[in-house]
Scaffold this motif. Structure first.
Motif, PDB file in Angstrom:
ATOM      1  N   ASN A   1       2.868  -5.054 -22.910  1.00  0.00           N
ATOM      2  CA  ASN A   1       2.012  -3.869 -22.963  1.00  0.00           C
ATOM      3  C   ASN A   1       0.572  -4.177 -22.560  1.00  0.00           C
ATOM      4  OD1 ASN A   1       3.970  -1.988 -23.636  1.00  0.00           O
ATOM      5  ND2 ASN A   1       3.726  -2.324 -25.824  1.00  0.00           N
ATOM      6  N   ASP A   2       0.041  -5.301 -23.012  1.00  0.00           N
ATOM      7  CA  ASP A   2      -1.331  -5.678 -22.631  1.00  0.00           C
ATOM      8  C   ASP A   2      -1.439  -5.892 -21.124  1.00  0.00           C
ATOM      9  OD1 ASP A   2      -2.119  -5.526 -25.273  1.00  0.00           O
ATOM     10  OD2 ASP A   2      -2.117  -7.703 -25.593  1.00  0.00           O
ATOM     11  N   THR A   3      -0.443  -6.538 -20.545  1.00  0.00           N
ATOM     12  CA  THR A   3      -0.461  -6.781 -19.103  1.00  0.00           C
ATOM     13  C   THR A   3      -0.323  -5.465 -18.338  1.00  0.00           C
ATOM     14  OG1 THR A   3       0.530  -8.950 -19.494  1.00  0.00           O
ATOM     15  CG2 THR A   3       0.579  -8.128 -17.237  1.00  0.00           C
ATOM     16  N   ALA A   4       0.487  -4.555 -18.833  1.00  0.00           N
ATOM     17  CA  ALA A   4       0.672  -3.261 -18.179  1.00  0.00           C
ATOM     18  C   ALA A   4      -0.596  -2.413 -18.231  1.00  0.00           C
ATOM     19  CB  ALA A   4       1.833  -2.508 -18.822  1.00  0.00           C
ATOM     20  N   ARG A   5      -1.455  -2.651 -19.210  1.00  0.00           N
ATOM     21  CA  ARG A   5      -2.704  -1.881 -19.343  1.00  0.00           C
ATOM     22  C   ARG A   5      -3.742  -2.243 -18.288  1.00  0.00           C
ATOM     23  NH1 ARG A   5      -1.870  -3.051 -24.882  1.00  0.00           N
ATOM     24  NH2 ARG A   5      -1.188  -1.192 -25.991  1.00  0.00           N
ATOM     25  N   THR A   6      -3.621  -3.417 -17.691  1.00  0.00           N
ATOM     26  CA  THR A   6      -4.606  -3.832 -16.695  1.00  0.00           C
ATOM     27  C   THR A   6      -4.306  -3.124 -15.368  1.00  0.00           C
ATOM     28  OG1 THR A   6      -3.296  -5.761 -16.032  1.00  0.00           O
ATOM     29  CG2 THR A   6      -4.915  -6.082 -17.811  1.00  0.00           C
ATOM     30  N   PRO A   7      -5.294  -3.039 -14.466  1.00  0.00           N
ATOM     31  CA  PRO A   7      -5.052  -2.365 -13.180  1.00  0.00           C
ATOM     32  C   PRO A   7      -3.913  -3.038 -12.410  1.00  0.00           C
ATOM     33  CG  PRO A   7      -7.395  -2.760 -13.509  1.00  0.00           C
ATOM     34  CD  PRO A   7      -6.666  -3.502 -14.608  1.00  0.00           C
ATOM     35  N   SER A   8      -3.073  -2.219 -11.804  1.00  0.00           N
ATOM     36  CA  SER A   8      -1.938  -2.745 -11.047  1.00  0.00           C
ATOM     37  C   SER A   8      -2.244  -2.729  -9.550  1.00  0.00           C
ATOM     38  CB  SER A   8      -0.690  -1.906 -11.327  1.00  0.00           C
ATOM     39  OG  SER A   8      -0.877  -0.594 -10.834  1.00  0.00           O
ATOM     40  N   ALA A   9      -1.318  -3.267  -8.764  1.00  0.00           N
ATOM     41  CA  ALA A   9      -1.441  -3.233  -7.312  1.00  0.00           C
ATOM     42  C   ALA A   9      -1.401  -1.777  -6.863  1.00  0.00           C
ATOM     43  CB  ALA A   9      -0.295  -4.018  -6.673  1.00  0.00           C
ATOM     44  N   VAL A  10      -2.258  -1.438  -5.927  1.00  0.00           N
ATOM     45  CA  VAL A  10      -2.353  -0.060  -5.451  1.00  0.00           C
ATOM     46  C   VAL A  10      -2.072  -0.039  -3.957  1.00  0.00           C
ATOM     47  CG1 VAL A  10      -3.840   1.959  -5.216  1.00  0.00           C
ATOM     48  CG2 VAL A  10      -4.063   0.479  -7.220  1.00  0.00           C
ATOM     49  N   PRO A  11      -1.043   0.688  -3.548  1.00  0.00           N
ATOM     50  CA  PRO A  11      -0.774   0.780  -2.114  1.00  0.00           C
ATOM     51  C   PRO A  11      -1.862   1.609  -1.423  1.00  0.00           C
ATOM     52  CG  PRO A  11       0.753   2.154  -3.341  1.00  0.00           C
ATOM     53  CD  PRO A  11      -0.073   1.432  -4.339  1.00  0.00           C
ATOM     54  N   GLN A  12      -2.183   1.228  -0.220  1.00  0.00           N
ATOM     55  CA  GLN A  12      -3.167   1.932   0.590  1.00  0.00           C
ATOM     56  C   GLN A  12      -2.524   2.323   1.907  1.00  0.00           C
ATOM     57  OE1 GLN A  12      -6.704   2.258  -0.476  1.00  0.00           O
ATOM     58  NE2 GLN A  12      -5.512   1.886  -2.331  1.00  0.00           N
ATOM     59  N   LEU A  13      -2.992   3.399   2.476  1.00  0.00           N
ATOM     60  CA  LEU A  13      -2.493   3.842   3.767  1.00  0.00           C
ATOM     61  C   LEU A  13      -3.354   3.229   4.858  1.00  0.00           C
ATOM     62  CD1 LEU A  13      -0.275   5.636   4.889  1.00  0.00           C
ATOM     63  CD2 LEU A  13      -1.899   7.531   4.877  1.00  0.00           C
ATOM     64  N   ALA A  14      -2.715   2.596   5.816  1.00  0.00           N
ATOM     65  CA  ALA A  14      -3.429   1.974   6.934  1.00  0.00           C
ATOM     66  C   ALA A  14      -3.619   3.006   8.049  1.00  0.00           C
ATOM     67  CB  ALA A  14      -2.643   0.761   7.426  1.00  0.00           C
ATOM     68  N   ARG A  15      -4.364   2.643   9.068  1.00  0.00           N
ATOM     69  CA  ARG A  15      -4.712   3.573  10.150  1.00  0.00           C
ATOM     70  C   ARG A  15      -3.511   4.228  10.822  1.00  0.00           C
ATOM     71  NH1 ARG A  15      -9.933   2.625  13.366  1.00  0.00           N
ATOM     72  NH2 ARG A  15     -11.329   2.104  11.660  1.00  0.00           N
ATOM     73  N   ARG A  16      -2.474   3.532  11.035  1.00  0.00           N
ATOM     74  CA  ARG A  16      -1.325   4.089  11.760  1.00  0.00           C
ATOM     75  C   ARG A  16      -0.248   4.625  10.830  1.00  0.00           C
ATOM     76  NH1 ARG A  16      -0.753   1.476  17.537  1.00  0.00           N
ATOM     77  NH2 ARG A  16      -2.957   1.099  17.871  1.00  0.00           N
ATOM     78  N   GLY A  17      -0.622   4.924   9.599  1.00  0.00           N
ATOM     79  CA  GLY A  17       0.320   5.538   8.677  1.00  0.00           C
ATOM     80  C   GLY A  17       1.203   4.572   7.923  1.00  0.00           C
ATOM     81  N   ARG A  18       0.982   3.303   8.100  1.00  0.00           N
ATOM     82  CA  ARG A  18       1.789   2.304   7.403  1.00  0.00           C
ATOM     83  C   ARG A  18       1.152   2.009   6.056  1.00  0.00           C
ATOM     84  NH1 ARG A  18       1.868  -3.055   6.594  1.00  0.00           N
ATOM     85  NH2 ARG A  18       3.889  -4.044   6.453  1.00  0.00           N
ATOM     86  N   ARG A  19       1.982   1.866   5.053  1.00  0.00           N
ATOM     87  CA  ARG A  19       1.511   1.522   3.711  1.00  0.00           C
ATOM     88  C   ARG A  19       1.279   0.015   3.633  1.00  0.00           C
ATOM     89  NH1 ARG A  19       4.134   0.149  -1.599  1.00  0.00           N
ATOM     90  NH2 ARG A  19       5.661  -0.737  -0.233  1.00  0.00           N
ATOM     91  N   ARG A  20       0.204  -0.362   2.978  1.00  0.00           N
ATOM     92  CA  ARG A  20      -0.102  -1.781   2.791  1.00  0.00           C
ATOM     93  C   ARG A  20      -0.586  -1.966   1.360  1.00  0.00           C
ATOM     94  NH1 ARG A  20      -0.391  -6.393   5.268  1.00  0.00           N
ATOM     95  NH2 ARG A  20      -2.028  -7.878   4.815  1.00  0.00           N
ATOM     96  N   THR A  21      -0.074  -3.008   0.695  1.00  0.00           N
ATOM     97  CA  THR A  21      -0.473  -3.285  -0.673  1.00  0.00           C
ATOM     98  C   THR A  21      -1.026  -4.694  -0.751  1.00  0.00           C
ATOM     99  OG1 THR A  21       1.274  -1.850  -1.499  1.00  0.00           O
ATOM    100  CG2 THR A  21       0.289  -3.353  -3.073  1.00  0.00           C
ATOM    101  N   GLU A  22      -2.277  -4.765  -1.183  1.00  0.00           N
ATOM    102  CA  GLU A  22      -2.915  -6.046  -1.455  1.00  0.00           C
ATOM    103  C   GLU A  22      -3.271  -6.049  -2.933  1.00  0.00           C
ATOM    104  OE1 GLU A  22      -6.138  -6.563   1.265  1.00  0.00           O
ATOM    105  OE2 GLU A  22      -4.807  -6.542   3.002  1.00  0.00           O
TER     106      GLU A  22
END
Length: 191
Positions: free
Chosen positions: A88-109
């Motif tokens: 639960n403590d680990t789940a409370r921290t910010p998670s990876a967030v997918p972002q949309l790249a210029r050509r519509g491809r999803r990228r997650t860093e």
């Protein structure tokens, strides 16, 4: 290097410690680089997520906490308080967030902590949702992999056909052949 056969990345993450009941289980997360590789190969992140020794320690602690919760779910037992708190403590921290790249491809860093938070959130979602009823442990004695049985009728027995299903079927075949050979051999009478 890593295996993804369980139906949920969080369960595949548990599989980074293989053959848990063996005297010496097989650890797949042997270095920060192997953790980085798991994050990338699982599809949790794109690209590199530089990890250090402390990230590896956090990852294995989270893995073992999730495993305790999954094992308790399979056994119908209550949850270990420390394992529950860690997840639960680990789940409370910010998670990876997918972002949309210029050509519509999803990228997650993500940072290692964000990636681990994503795993913890998957554990919360799985164990707190309807798919918890689909959890099973592989029936091959040497394997302790937990998977989601989404098969028709819920009759799946192995985490995967290769290697577990193949090994069990091969052993059953050899046992049948030995029994048939004994039955076909002539009985010697003692005089």
């Amino acid at each position: 290097m890593h295996s993804f056969k369980c139906g949920a990345p969080v369960l595949d993450f548990l599989g980074t410690l293989r053959a848990r009941r063996n005297p010496v289980p097989t650890e797949m997360l042997v270095s920060p680089e192997s953790l980085e590789a798991w994050f990338r190969e699982s599809g949790l992140v794109d690209g590199d997520t530089p990890c250090g020794p402390s990230d590896l320690e956090q990852a294995t602690a989270l893995r073992e906490a999730v495993y305790l919760l999954v094992a308790a779910t399979l056994a119908g037992d209550g949850y270990d308080a420390d394992a529950l708190a860690l997840v639960n403590d680990t789940a409370r921290t910010p998670s990876a967030v997918p972002q949309l790249a210029r050509r519509g491809r999803r990228r997650t860093e993500a940072t290692p902590q964000q990636a681990l938070s994503s795993i913890a959130r998957q554990a919360v979602q799985l164990l707190g949702g309807p798919e918890a009823a689909l959890l099973k442990e592989c029936s091959r004695d040497e394997c302790t992999q937990v998977y989601l049985d989404r098969s028709h009728g819920g009759r799946r027995e192995w985490c995967a056909m290769d290697p577990c299903g193949n090994r069990i079927k091969a052993a059953a075949y050899r046992a049948r052949k030995r029994t048939e050979a004994r039955a076909a051999s002539p009985v010697r009478s003692s005089r």
